[in-house]
Design a protein around this motif. Structure first.
Motif, PDB file in Angstrom:
ATOM      1  N   UNK A   1       0.415  -0.846  -0.142  1.00 43.20           N
ATOM      2  CA  UNK A   1      -0.220   0.403  -0.067  1.00 43.20           C
ATOM      3  C   UNK A   1       0.697   1.277  -0.096  1.00 43.20           C
ATOM      4  N   UNK A   2       1.991   1.517   0.797  1.00 42.74           N
ATOM      5  CA  UNK A   2       2.138   1.873   0.689  1.00 42.74           C
ATOM      6  C   UNK A   2       3.275   2.373  -0.359  1.00 42.74           C
ATOM      7  N   UNK A   3       3.914   1.087  -0.922  1.00 40.93           N
ATOM      8  CA  UNK A   3       4.664   1.530  -2.328  1.00 40.93           C
ATOM      9  C   UNK A   3       4.178   2.394  -3.262  1.00 40.93           C
ATOM     10  N   UNK A   4       2.497   1.707  -3.208  1.00 43.38           N
ATOM     11  CA  UNK A   4       1.589   2.499  -4.254  1.00 43.38           C
ATOM     12  C   UNK A   4       1.623   4.292  -4.207  1.00 43.38           C
ATOM     13  N   UNK A   5       1.849   4.381  -3.429  1.00 37.23           N
ATOM     14  CA  UNK A   5       2.094   6.362  -3.174  1.00 37.23           C
ATOM     15  C   UNK A   5       3.002   7.080  -3.853  1.00 37.23           C
ATOM     16  N   UNK A   6       3.128   8.062  -4.744  1.00 35.50           N
ATOM     17  CA  UNK A   6       3.900   8.707  -5.158  1.00 35.50           C
ATOM     18  C   UNK A   6       4.767   9.662  -3.659  1.00 35.50           C
ATOM     19  N   UNK A   7       5.667  10.404  -4.322  1.00 37.65           N
ATOM     20  CA  UNK A   7       6.083  10.839  -3.197  1.00 37.65           C
ATOM     21  C   UNK A   7       5.469  11.818  -2.547  1.00 37.65           C
ATOM     22  N   UNK A   8       4.860  11.997  -1.419  1.00 34.94           N
ATOM     23  CA  UNK A   8       4.121  13.421  -0.836  1.00 34.94           C
ATOM     24  C   UNK A   8       3.140  12.643  -0.580  1.00 34.94           C
ATOM     25  N   UNK A   9       2.491  11.400  -1.417  1.00 34.45           N
ATOM     26  CA  UNK A   9       1.626  10.518  -1.033  1.00 34.45           C
ATOM     27  C   UNK A   9       1.203  10.144   0.322  1.00 34.45           C
ATOM     28  N   UNK A  10      -0.552   9.942   0.529  1.00 34.65           N
ATOM     29  CA  UNK A  10      -0.624   9.837   1.815  1.00 34.65           C
ATOM     30  C   UNK A  10      -1.385   8.195   2.131  1.00 34.65           C
ATOM     31  N   UNK A  11      -1.738   8.256   2.821  1.00 35.60           N
ATOM     32  CA  UNK A  11      -1.845   7.120   3.554  1.00 35.60           C
ATOM     33  C   UNK A  11      -2.733   6.790   4.120  1.00 35.60           C
ATOM     34  N   UNK A  12      -4.485   7.175   4.840  1.00 36.60           N
ATOM     35  CA  UNK A  12      -4.948   6.812   5.457  1.00 36.60           C
ATOM     36  C   UNK A  12      -5.796   6.034   6.225  1.00 36.60           C
TER      37      UNK A  12
END
Length: 209
Positions: free
Chosen positions: A153-164
């Protein structure tokens, strides 16, 4: 039952009073027909302070919890969002102007939620929830608790992306915000929450002698 009035009352009595001040989110929650995303027999309770059943083992998070979770992710118009097992969040984010993909694995849930989400322009993907479809998302939201957050899940974020997401491994869970950095990930707990744990995301029992 006046569902429109119930929707407005939900925002006034469960969202605004819990420090959800994001106006686009409030506006979206006043508009989105939450009753169309839960089991038809449960539509009468869609706006109560309860988790609304969608299908066996799956519920919509309480309005208070999902509104606060969405707010800490700071969604912005035009961003790309992935809603994992999160049909109501997907609908709200779409109305708020984000480009939303809803990822689901349970066909029973899709039979309820897919028609309305497609009306709203949400892209639907069916696959294992622990393996996100796509990458470089600005935000990812999960509508349910997990004992552990999959690294994918964290790997699917771009730099600066947020996971809630709500991390829960006991009686009380904690809504946690993750932010993808150039190197690593930052995280912080924001508020207490006790949503139901998503099926398949419980803590695996440890071996004991």
């Amino acid at each position: 039952m006046d569902l429109y009035a119930a929707r407005q009352n939900m925002v006034e009595s469960q969202v605004r009073v819990n420090d959800v001040t994001d106006m686009p989110l409030q506006l979206a929650m006043r508009h989105i027909q939450r009753e169309r995303l839960c089991a038809p027999s449960q539509a009468f309770g869609a706006y109560g302070e309860v988790e609304s059943p969608i299908a066996p083992g799956r519920v919509l998070m309480k309005p208070r919890d999902i509104s606060k979770l969405l707010q800490i992710a700071e969604p912005k118009t035009g961003e790309r969002a992935l809603a994992i097992a999160a049909p109501y969040a997907a609908a709200v984010l779409s109305h708020a102007g984000l480009k939303v993909t809803a990822q689901e694995s349970d066909p029973r849930v899709l039979s309820v939620t897919e028609p309305y989400l497609k009306e709203l322009g949400v892209r639907i993907e069916t696959s294992d929830l622990k393996a996100p479809v796509g990458a470089d998302y600005d935000m990812i939201i999960i509508e349910g608790a997990v004992a552990e957050v999959p690294a994918a899940w964290l790997d699917a974020l771009k730099v600066g992306g947020r996971l809630a997401v709500v991390v829960r491994d006991g009686a009380v869970g904690h809504a946690r915000l993750y932010i993808r950095l150039q190197s690593g990930v930052s995280e912080r707990d924001v508020f207490d929450s006790t949503p139901s744990t998503l099926p398949g995301f419980e803590r695996a029992p440890s071996f004991q002698f």
